[in-house]
Design a protein around this motif. Structure first.
Motif, mmCIF file in Angstrom:
data_model
loop_
_atom_site.group_PDB
_atom_site.id
_atom_site.type_symbol
_atom_site.label_atom_id
_atom_site.label_comp_id
_atom_site.label_asym_id
_atom_site.label_seq_id
_atom_site.Cartn_x
_atom_site.Cartn_y
_atom_site.Cartn_z
ATOM 1 N N TYR A 61 1.918 35.093 47.410
ATOM 2 C CA TYR A 61 2.442 34.491 48.632
ATOM 3 C C TYR A 61 1.430 34.589 49.765
ATOM 4 N N TYR A 150 11.670 30.321 44.767
ATOM 5 C CA TYR A 150 11.209 30.115 46.137
ATOM 6 C C TYR A 150 11.631 31.326 46.959
ATOM 7 N N LYS A 152 12.274 32.858 51.252
ATOM 8 C CA LYS A 152 12.512 32.505 52.652
ATOM 9 C C LYS A 152 12.022 33.651 53.528
ATOM 10 N N ALA A 158 11.895 28.091 54.270
ATOM 11 C CA ALA A 158 11.787 28.185 52.809
ATOM 12 C C ALA A 158 10.373 27.826 52.371
ATOM 13 N N SER A 159 9.904 28.517 51.358
ATOM 14 C CA SER A 159 8.606 28.207 50.772
ATOM 15 C C SER A 159 8.752 26.984 49.865
ATOM 16 N N ASN A 160 7.649 26.593 49.294
ATOM 17 C CA ASN A 160 7.673 25.600 48.239
ATOM 18 C C ASN A 160 8.381 26.195 47.015
ATOM 19 N N VAL A 161 8.831 25.344 46.122
ATOM 20 C CA VAL A 161 9.480 25.793 44.881
ATOM 21 C C VAL A 161 8.432 25.807 43.779
#
Length: 171
Positions: A61, A150, A152, A158-161
């Motif tokens: 991340y 994903y 948060k 939210a991040s990308n999946v």
């Protein structure tokens, strides 16, 4: 003797100035304020009979404001979880979500507080989440699985999946 000490002092001053100049040129990495994740890997641990018992999914991340992680008192929605994992199984040539009949079971998790101390809040690292395959493998209809993940941050960005590749587990 005096000249040697003088040359040593001058050399030392120049060397310190050179390294100080280099560190001043180093730029801090800048990341977007929303978390971004990448799939890092998947590994399994086997039980004594050689079947896969625990799965470990790793993601990498980055986050520009370092606000990943929940406080201990964040226990209700929308901050009950901040790591979301959808457990998929490969059935009839397509991925289908595996949903245990017990609706209290979730594959979501809580990432602890990761905010760095100091002025620079950019963070990056790896998160590994373990999944008990021992119980799931008895309910799965397939030995081929995958995950959608994903996260948060505390601002609920939210991040990308991330969709993982397919994995074959020994049931």
């Amino acid at each position: 003797m005096f000249k040697m000490k003088l040359y040593t002092k001058i050399s030392l001053i120049l060397l310190i100035s050179f390294f100080a100049g280099l560190t001043g040129c180093v730029k801090e990495e800048q990341y977007p304020l929303e978390p971004i994740i990448e799939f890092g890997g998947f590994a399994t641990m086997k039980d004594i009979s050689g079947r896969d018992s625990i799965g470990a999914v790793t993601i990498s991340y980055t986050d520009g404001d370092g606000n990943i992680g929940l406080f201990a008192w964040d226990t209700v929605e929308p901050r009950k979880y901040n790591y979301y994992l959808k457990f998929m199984q490969y059935i009839n040539k397509q991925l289908v979500e595996f949903k245990p009949s017990d609706t209290t079971i979730t594959f979501n998790a809580r990432i602890p507080l990761l905010t760095p101390v100091g002025r620079n809040k950019n963070i990056k690292g790896d998160i590994t989440n373990t999944i008990e395959l021992y119980f799931a493998r008895q309910l799965l209809q397939s030995d081929t699985i995958a995950f959608e993940i994903y996260i948060k941050d505390r601002d609920l960005n939210a991040s990308n999946v991330v969709e993982t590749p397919l994995f074959v587990i020994k049931r």
